[in-house]
Design an enzyme around this catalytic site. Structure first.
Site, PDB file in Angstrom:
ATOM      1  N   CYS A   1      14.170   3.819 -11.696  1.00 44.90           N
ATOM      2  CA  CYS A   1      14.852   5.001 -12.219  1.00 44.90           C
ATOM      3  C   CYS A   1      16.303   4.678 -12.589  1.00 44.90           C
ATOM      4  CB  CYS A   1      14.734   6.159 -11.235  1.00 44.90           C
ATOM      5  SG  CYS A   1      15.160   7.745 -12.000  1.00 44.90           S
TER       6      CYS A   1
ATOM      7  N   HIS B   1       9.037   6.394 -10.528  1.00 43.26           N
ATOM      8  CA  HIS B   1       9.269   6.169  -9.092  1.00 43.26           C
ATOM      9  C   HIS B   1       8.012   5.644  -8.400  1.00 43.26           C
ATOM     10  CE1 HIS B   1      13.326   7.828  -8.483  1.00 43.26           C
ATOM     11  NE2 HIS B   1      13.035   8.581  -9.528  1.00 43.26           N
TER      12      HIS B   1
ATOM     13  N   GLU C   1       7.848   4.067  -5.731  1.00 40.19           N
ATOM     14  CA  GLU C   1       7.974   4.194  -4.268  1.00 40.19           C
ATOM     15  C   GLU C   1       7.445   5.535  -3.772  1.00 40.19           C
ATOM     16  OE1 GLU C   1      10.335   4.907  -6.298  1.00 40.19           O
ATOM     17  OE2 GLU C   1      11.694   6.404  -5.449  1.00 40.19           O
TER      18      GLU C   1
END
Ligand SMILES: [Mn+2]
Length: 239
Positions: free
Chosen positions: A109, A214, A216
């Site tokens: 990001c 994202h 994660e």
């Protein structure tokens, strides 16, 4: 190599009535699961950047606030959100040091934007304001572990290998800025159907992969998203 040390710059945030250095749990956990050892890097002490750079084998640039536009030669538009110029300066220095030392990077990001800026590119301060056609909803209202828009992956990219040849991949989206002019040593390797840049990689090496979404927040359910972290640790081990 034993387990590689992965530096993660930690953003300063006001939590309750005290300032804390924070990193998203998802990035820490994904690096550990992929076989790395995360080390959090404080972001108030620019003079220590070279010390931290020597400590680490790879650098993960996480999501975070907007980048102050003076770092790419602009004045702020009204649509700019919070920025922290000491965080920006520290990350830009860590990126330049990692490039000089050949230490691999993964950007997430904001990380994709700051890598591009550090290497001479720039970003849209606000995609809805500055792109002259209708863009998608890039700040999704759906839960962040769900994909919301598709990206098209470029032929011959690391991402194509990571996603096992899939060309059209559903990703999450939580940003209002994006890469505009590419840095000379980067190439665009994923974009959304509205033209917004969604991933960049090094042109002539495996040093840098940075995605606008994202992973994660998706890797627990999506093996391909976890493969982004596995690829990162592999790159660090072979560097
Ligand atoms: Mn997006």
């Amino acid at each position: 190599m034993a387990k590689p040390i992965i530096g993660i710059p930690a953003e300063r945030r006001l939590v309750g009535d005290s300032y804390r250095h924070t990193v998203n749990q998802g990035e820490v956990a994904a690096i550990i699961k992929a076989g790395g050892i995360p080390v959090l890097i404080p972001t108030r002490e620019l003079a220590l950047a070279s010390n931290y750079s020597r400590l680490i084998d790879g650098l993960l640039l996480p999501g975070g606030p907007d980048v102050a536009p003076r770092f790419f030669g602009e004045e702020p538009l009204p649509e700019m959100a919070e920025a922290d110029d000491r965080l920006d300066a520290t990350e830009i220095e860590l990126i330049k040091l990692a490039v000089a030392a050949g230490k691999p990077m993964l950007g997430i990001c904001r990380g994709a934007q700051v890598v591009n800026i550090a290497l001479g590119g720039d970003i849209y301060q606000d995609i809805a304001k500055q792109i002259d056609h209708q863009t998608y909803q890039h700040h999704q209202k759906a839960p962040y572990n769900q994909g919301s828009h598709y990206v098209d992956i470029a032929e011959g990219s690391m991402l194509q290998t990571i996603f096992q040849g899939q060309q059209h991949v559903l990703v999450n989206s939580y940003h209002h800025q994006a890469v505009r002019k590419l840095a000379p040593q980067l190439k665009l390797t994923a974009k959304a159907g509205d033209g917004v840049a969604e991933a960049v990689e090094s042109k002539d090496s495996r040093l840098i992969l940075a995605v606008q979404w994202h992973p994660e927040l998706m890797y627990k359910e999506q093996v391909d998203e976890f493969a982004i972290f596995e690829n990162f640790i592999e790159r660090v081990k072979e560097a």
